[in-house]
Design an enzyme around this catalytic site. Structure first.
Site, mmCIF file in Angstrom:
data_model
loop_
_atom_site.group_PDB
_atom_site.id
_atom_site.type_symbol
_atom_site.label_atom_id
_atom_site.label_comp_id
_atom_site.label_asym_id
_atom_site.label_seq_id
_atom_site.Cartn_x
_atom_site.Cartn_y
_atom_site.Cartn_z
ATOM 1 N N THR A 1 0.807 -1.224 0.000
ATOM 2 C CA THR A 1 0.000 0.000 0.000
ATOM 3 C C THR A 1 0.834 1.264 0.000
ATOM 4 O O THR A 1 0.481 2.252 -0.641
ATOM 5 C CB THR A 1 -0.915 0.008 1.246
ATOM 6 O OG1 THR A 1 -1.785 -1.104 1.150
ATOM 7 C CG2 THR A 1 -1.745 1.266 1.329
ATOM 8 N N ASP B 1 1.743 -6.710 -4.363
ATOM 9 C CA ASP B 1 0.940 -6.756 -3.153
ATOM 10 C C ASP B 1 1.540 -7.892 -2.322
ATOM 11 O O ASP B 1 1.923 -8.924 -2.870
ATOM 12 C CB ASP B 1 -0.508 -7.091 -3.547
ATOM 13 C CG ASP B 1 -1.457 -7.010 -2.372
ATOM 14 O OD1 ASP B 1 -2.268 -6.077 -2.350
ATOM 15 O OD2 ASP B 1 -1.389 -7.883 -1.484
ATOM 16 N N THR C 1 2.787 -10.150 14.559
ATOM 17 C CA THR C 1 1.649 -10.655 13.811
ATOM 18 C C THR C 1 0.786 -9.449 13.428
ATOM 19 O O THR C 1 0.740 -8.465 14.166
ATOM 20 C CB THR C 1 0.926 -11.724 14.655
ATOM 21 O OG1 THR C 1 0.048 -12.438 13.854
ATOM 22 C CG2 THR C 1 0.198 -11.168 15.840
ATOM 23 N N THR D 1 0.151 -22.584 19.942
ATOM 24 C CA THR D 1 -1.197 -22.257 20.437
ATOM 25 C C THR D 1 -1.904 -21.272 19.506
ATOM 26 O O THR D 1 -1.266 -20.405 18.908
ATOM 27 C CB THR D 1 -1.151 -21.666 21.862
ATOM 28 O OG1 THR D 1 -2.481 -21.241 22.218
ATOM 29 C CG2 THR D 1 -0.212 -20.477 21.990
ATOM 30 N N GLN D 2 -3.218 -21.419 19.411
ATOM 31 C CA GLN D 2 -3.983 -20.436 18.634
ATOM 32 C C GLN D 2 -4.347 -19.225 19.487
ATOM 33 O O GLN D 2 -4.950 -18.272 18.983
ATOM 34 C CB GLN D 2 -5.221 -21.058 17.979
ATOM 35 C CG GLN D 2 -5.999 -22.024 18.814
ATOM 36 C CD GLN D 2 -7.118 -22.683 18.022
ATOM 37 O OE1 GLN D 2 -8.215 -22.185 18.023
ATOM 38 N NE2 GLN D 2 -6.849 -23.782 17.354
#
Ligand code: ASP
Length: 342
Positions: free
Chosen positions: A14, A58, A167, A277-278
């Site tokens: 972007t 992108d 993240t 782990t999520q």
């Protein structure tokens, strides 16, 4: 004192996009456009050079082979520059930062990834501040003339993070990244406040490039009621070498016979499973609950507090680098470049 030399590597995203007047879509522009939008760059006390992907992309189109292109450019120019700024789309920036951290071992100079949520030509863009401060960070040295940052980091909206701990958490806020299990490396306010105790220092003498990443890595997120019939093909060792398994809480899974059989067959046939782990933060503790003790018996590797992005990149690196399963597992258990709790 001489000006620091910083190399900008423009990959797309972007930050360098413009609206197509006909379709309304955002499309990547060349680097000259970006440069024209930020005349302030000429006023920095930094000798700035730039190179650009021939085809800015992108970041959804980023592939580990593109991480390798970036890493190779850094290696090629390593001795000629004090620091590097990589302009990159934010969508997969955390993956690229994780991948680069394993590719560029022995790094003793800053590699700062940045981008923006709004194109740099728009009035409210976050891109200018991100770009200018990233360049300043890439040029920063201590009183002995050594680079302050000696690792791959992401700078976004006033925070500098260890790249392989990040993240992307927001598609709309300027504060798009988090580092849930590791504190920031620096916060930019009136001054850039470095958190020296958090900065990574390598023990490897020279920059060493590893770009041969294994691509046959899968990712599976567990959910209540998961029907393993739909995922049986994923556990086929003929085309999957390793799987990142996103489990519940501290590394737990349902008592699902089919899941257990698939895991056992996969690991006994030479496959590797890395348990993360999520949860947004915290760590896997395999065996803490009865619902994760099966993993220990099946030889599943504890991925501790790795992010998904870092777990995938680490598996790609480790399987590309080592040939025996034992070496791979030993490497997965080690903290290699500050990506997980030691
Ligand atoms: N789609 C864009 C990209 O990741 C979004 C951004 O640049 O932030 O390339």
């Amino acid at each position: 004192m001489e000006n620091a030399k910083v190399l900008l590597i423009y990959t797309g995203g972007t930050i360098g996009m413009m609206k197509d007047n006909i379709t309304g879509e955002l499309r990547a522009f060349d680097f000259e456009h970006l440069n024209a939008q930020v005349p302030e760059l000429d006023r920095l006390n930094v000798d700035l050079s730039s190179i650009s992907f021939d085809d800015p992309i992108d970041s959804s189109d980023m592939h580990p082979k593109d991480w390798a292109r970036i890493a190779q450019q850094i290696e090629l120019n390593y001795n000629d520059y004090d620091g590097f700024v990589v302009l990159h789309g934010s969508d997969t920036m955390a993956f690229t930062a994780s991948g680069l951290s394993f590719m560029l071992q022995g790094l003793r100079k800053p590699v700062i990834l940045t981008g923006s949520q709004l194109p740099i030509g728009t009035i409210r863009t976050d891109g200018k501040e991100n770009l200018i401060t990233s360049i300043e960070i890439a040029a920063s040295k201590d009183e002995k003339g050594m680079p302050l940052i000696q690792e791959v980091a992401i700078y976004f909206e006033y925070s500098l993070y260890r790249g392989n701990r990040t993240t992307k958490v927001s598609a709309k806020h300027f504060e798009a990244f988090q580092s849930p299990n590791y504190q920031e490396l620096a916060i930019a306010g009136v001054d850039i406040n470095y958190h020296f105790q958090n900065l990574y220092r390598t023990s490897i003498q020279d920059l060493t490039l590893f770009t041969d990443f294994e691509e046959d890595i899968a990712l599976l997120k567990l959910y209540p009621g998961i029907n393993m019939k739909m995922y049986a093909g994923l556990f086929d060792i003929a085309h999957t070498k390793a799987i990142v398994l996103e489990t519940f809480g501290a590394g737990n899974a349902p008592h699902n016979k089919q899941l257990q059989d698939l895991i056992t067959k996969f690991t006994t046939s030479g496959g590797i499973i890395l348990n993360i782990t999520q949860c947004a933060s915290g760590s896997v503790q395999q065996g803490l609950y009865e619902s994760s003790s099966f993993f220990n018996k099946a030889g599943v590797v504890n991925g501790k507090d790795l992010t998904t992005e870092s777990a995938l990149a680490k598996l790609m690196y480790v399987l590309g680098r080592y040939s025996s399963k034992d070496e791979c597992i030993a490497a997965l258990k080690r903290d290699i470049v500050g990506e997980m709790q030691p």
